[in-house]
Write a protein that holds these residues in place. Structure first.
Motif, PDB file in Angstrom:
ATOM      1  N   VAL A  97       8.992   0.429   5.471  1.00 37.46           N
ATOM      2  CA  VAL A  97       8.521   0.677   4.105  1.00 37.46           C
ATOM      3  C   VAL A  97       8.678  -0.577   3.257  1.00 37.46           C
ATOM      4  N   LEU A  98       9.877  -1.173   3.286  1.00 32.37           N
ATOM      5  CA  LEU A  98      10.121  -2.364   2.474  1.00 32.37           C
ATOM      6  C   LEU A  98       9.251  -3.533   2.916  1.00 32.37           C
ATOM      7  N   GLN A  99       9.062  -3.671   4.204  1.00 33.32           N
ATOM      8  CA  GLN A  99       8.232  -4.761   4.725  1.00 33.32           C
ATOM      9  C   GLN A  99       6.799  -4.637   4.224  1.00 33.32           C
ATOM     10  N   GLN A 100       6.254  -3.419   4.264  1.00 34.72           N
ATOM     11  CA  GLN A 100       4.865  -3.236   3.846  1.00 34.72           C
ATOM     12  C   GLN A 100       4.700  -3.344   2.334  1.00 34.72           C
ATOM     13  N   LEU A 101       5.718  -2.928   1.581  1.00 36.60           N
ATOM     14  CA  LEU A 101       5.645  -3.086   0.130  1.00 36.60           C
ATOM     15  C   LEU A 101       5.754  -4.558  -0.264  1.00 36.60           C
ATOM     16  N   GLN A 102       6.516  -5.322   0.509  1.00 38.55           N
ATOM     17  CA  GLN A 102       6.572  -6.767   0.281  1.00 38.55           C
ATOM     18  C   GLN A 102       5.248  -7.424   0.673  1.00 38.55           C
ATOM     19  N   TRP A 103       4.613  -6.891   1.698  1.00 37.63           N
ATOM     20  CA  TRP A 103       3.364  -7.462   2.229  1.00 37.63           C
ATOM     21  C   TRP A 103       2.191  -7.263   1.287  1.00 37.63           C
ATOM     22  N   ARG A 104       2.147  -6.102   0.621  1.00 38.63           N
ATOM     23  CA  ARG A 104       0.994  -5.795  -0.219  1.00 38.63           C
ATOM     24  C   ARG A 104       0.985  -6.653  -1.479  1.00 38.63           C
ATOM     25  N   TYR A 105      -0.193  -6.888  -1.979  1.00 38.95           N
ATOM     26  CA  TYR A 105      -0.376  -7.592  -3.252  1.00 38.95           C
ATOM     27  C   TYR A 105      -1.760  -7.221  -3.757  1.00 38.95           C
ATOM     28  N   ALA A 106      -2.036  -7.524  -5.007  1.00 42.05           N
ATOM     29  CA  ALA A 106      -3.362  -7.245  -5.558  1.00 42.05           C
ATOM     30  C   ALA A 106      -4.326  -8.280  -4.983  1.00 42.05           C
ATOM     31  N   THR A 107      -5.039  -7.880  -3.959  1.00 47.20           N
ATOM     32  CA  THR A 107      -5.872  -8.802  -3.190  1.00 47.20           C
ATOM     33  C   THR A 107      -7.013  -9.363  -4.041  1.00 47.20           C
ATOM     34  N   LYS A 108      -7.047 -10.667  -4.123  1.00 47.86           N
ATOM     35  CA  LYS A 108      -8.061 -11.314  -4.957  1.00 47.86           C
ATOM     36  C   LYS A 108      -9.341 -11.606  -4.189  1.00 47.86           C
ATOM     37  N   LYS A 109      -9.234 -11.753  -2.869  1.00 51.32           N
ATOM     38  CA  LYS A 109     -10.410 -12.081  -2.064  1.00 51.32           C
ATOM     39  C   LYS A 109     -10.379 -11.283  -0.766  1.00 51.32           C
ATOM     40  N   PHE A 110     -11.363 -10.419  -0.592  1.00 49.59           N
ATOM     41  CA  PHE A 110     -11.458  -9.601   0.615  1.00 49.59           C
ATOM     42  C   PHE A 110     -12.389 -10.273   1.637  1.00 49.59           C
ATOM     43  N   ASP A 111     -12.192  -9.930   2.889  1.00 57.19           N
ATOM     44  CA  ASP A 111     -13.075 -10.384   3.956  1.00 57.19           C
ATOM     45  C   ASP A 111     -14.208  -9.368   4.098  1.00 57.19           C
ATOM     46  N   PRO A 112     -15.425  -9.698   3.676  1.00 53.86           N
ATOM     47  CA  PRO A 112     -16.527  -8.720   3.708  1.00 53.86           C
ATOM     48  C   PRO A 112     -16.963  -8.332   5.117  1.00 53.86           C
ATOM     49  N   SER A 113     -16.491  -9.058   6.125  1.00 57.05           N
ATOM     50  CA  SER A 113     -16.892  -8.736   7.502  1.00 57.05           C
ATOM     51  C   SER A 113     -16.004  -7.666   8.130  1.00 57.05           C
ATOM     52  N   LYS A 114     -14.919  -7.315   7.435  1.00 54.44           N
ATOM     53  CA  LYS A 114     -13.976  -6.342   8.000  1.00 54.44           C
ATOM     54  C   LYS A 114     -14.101  -4.986   7.316  1.00 54.44           C
ATOM     55  N   THR A 115     -14.182  -3.947   8.120  1.00 55.60           N
ATOM     56  CA  THR A 115     -14.344  -2.579   7.620  1.00 55.60           C
ATOM     57  C   THR A 115     -13.151  -1.723   8.024  1.00 55.60           C
ATOM     58  N   ASP A 165       0.500  25.084   7.763  1.00 50.74           N
ATOM     59  CA  ASP A 165       1.780  25.319   8.404  1.00 50.74           C
ATOM     60  C   ASP A 165       2.832  24.353   7.873  1.00 50.74           C
ATOM     61  N   PRO A 166       4.108  24.780   7.846  1.00 48.05           N
ATOM     62  CA  PRO A 166       5.180  23.880   7.425  1.00 48.05           C
ATOM     63  C   PRO A 166       5.206  22.631   8.312  1.00 48.05           C
ATOM     64  N   ILE A 167       5.468  21.487   7.705  1.00 40.73           N
ATOM     65  CA  ILE A 167       5.473  20.225   8.436  1.00 40.73           C
ATOM     66  C   ILE A 167       6.889  19.680   8.456  1.00 40.73           C
ATOM     67  N   ALA A 168       7.373  19.365   9.643  1.00 37.45           N
ATOM     68  CA  ALA A 168       8.706  18.799   9.773  1.00 37.45           C
ATOM     69  C   ALA A 168       8.680  17.346   9.323  1.00 37.45           C
ATOM     70  N   PRO A 169       9.732  16.886   8.639  1.00 35.45           N
ATOM     71  CA  PRO A 169       9.759  15.494   8.194  1.00 35.45           C
ATOM     72  C   PRO A 169       9.796  14.529   9.369  1.00 35.45           C
ATOM     73  N   ASN A 170       9.097  13.425   9.216  1.00 35.84           N
ATOM     74  CA  ASN A 170       9.084  12.370  10.228  1.00 35.84           C
ATOM     75  C   ASN A 170       9.146  11.041   9.483  1.00 35.84           C
ATOM     76  N   PRO A 171      10.327  10.700   8.939  1.00 35.19           N
ATOM     77  CA  PRO A 171      10.430   9.549   8.037  1.00 35.19           C
ATOM     78  C   PRO A 171       9.996   8.240   8.681  1.00 35.19           C
ATOM     79  N   VAL A 172       9.337   7.417   7.877  1.00 38.11           N
ATOM     80  CA  VAL A 172       9.017   6.056   8.286  1.00 38.11           C
ATOM     81  C   VAL A 172      10.299   5.237   8.167  1.00 38.11           C
ATOM     82  N   ALA A 173      10.501   4.303   9.078  1.00 41.23           N
ATOM     83  CA  ALA A 173      11.707   3.469   9.040  1.00 41.23           C
ATOM     84  C   ALA A 173      11.814   2.748   7.703  1.00 41.23           C
ATOM     85  N   ALA A 174      13.025   2.705   7.162  1.00 39.89           N
ATOM     86  CA  ALA A 174      13.248   2.076   5.857  1.00 39.89           C
ATOM     87  C   ALA A 174      12.779   0.626   5.852  1.00 39.89           C
ATOM     88  N   ASP A 175      13.073  -0.103   6.926  1.00 37.28           N
ATOM     89  CA  ASP A 175      12.659  -1.506   6.999  1.00 37.28           C
ATOM     90  C   ASP A 175      11.146  -1.641   6.965  1.00 37.28           C
TER      91      ASP A 175
END
Length: 226
Positions: free
Chosen positions: A18-36, A6-16
């Protein structure tokens, strides 16, 4: 979770956001193996792969989610000791079609006819255009390299979706593809590994997380042509 017809109506994520999460992400060098990654979150990430765009919509790829612990330990040895492979919650190996041909087009057209509730005959014009492109590209083109480029589109969508969900990722080209292909049963088959992406949650002591993101200024990388 399944795709909706079915057609899906747009539900945009807030611009702030998107930018906040793109700033937050990085190529993680060390993961926590206890978290799934929780299953509902992983199902969204699965769909981000299924929904990834590709040239002509052909989807010349396969995504292998390696859950076997022993295989993942062996992949560490094939990726120069990078422990993200075993410490992350999930490991996705992105593989590209070795040779995309008319049979792949027919397979896609059959799927398109089913999803869009039309006949294969109605789609034959489009099918012929795609087959012509694959048979005689309008410019020099290695079809395996072309498929690899499509696969990186899927990688980008996966990483962006993960960031929006608060999931860490680390794209990795640093591994021996031919040996990974042998390990995962891809060698000599229709697909070959291109890039890997562990996904999970960063360790609290991963020093890379606190380092400022280094990017060139906007005016150096973006030009407007009026």
């Amino acid at each position: 979770m399944t795709l909706s017809a079915d057609p899906i109506a747009p539900n945009p994520v807030a611009a702030d956001t998107v930018l906040q999460q793109l700033q937050w992400r990085y190529a993680t060098k060390k993961f926590d193996p206890s978290k799934t990654i929780p299953e509902p979150t992983w199902q969204v990430l699965e769909q981000s792969l299924v929904l990834a765009p590709s040239s002509f919509g052909l989807q010349p790829w396969k995504f292998l989610v390696v859950r076997n612990p022993e295989l993942r330990r062996q992949i560490v040895d094939l990726s120069w000791g990078q422990t993200q492979v075993v410490d992350a919650s999930h490991l996705v190996v992105f593989a590209a079609k070795v040779k995309t041909d008319a049979a792949d087009v027919d397979h896609y057209i059959a799927r398109m006819a089913d999803v869009q509730q039309t006949s294969v005959e109605n789609l034959q014009g489009f099918a012929n255009v795609v087959k012509g492109f694959l048979d005689k590209p309008p410019y020099p083109l290695d079809l395996h390299e072309w498929a690899k480029r499509q696969t990186y589109i899927a990688l980008g969508q996966f990483m962006t979706a993960a960031a929006l969900l608060g999931v860490d990722t680390c794209p990795m080209e640093g591994f021996a593809p031919a040996k990974v292909d042998e390990l995962l049963g891809l060698a000599g088959g229709e697909y070959a590994s291109v890039v890997m992406c562990p996904a999970g949650y960063r360790a609290e002591d991963d020093k890379s997380a606190a380092r400022p993101k280094v990017r060139y200024p906007l005016e150096e990388v973006i030009s407007y042509i009026d």
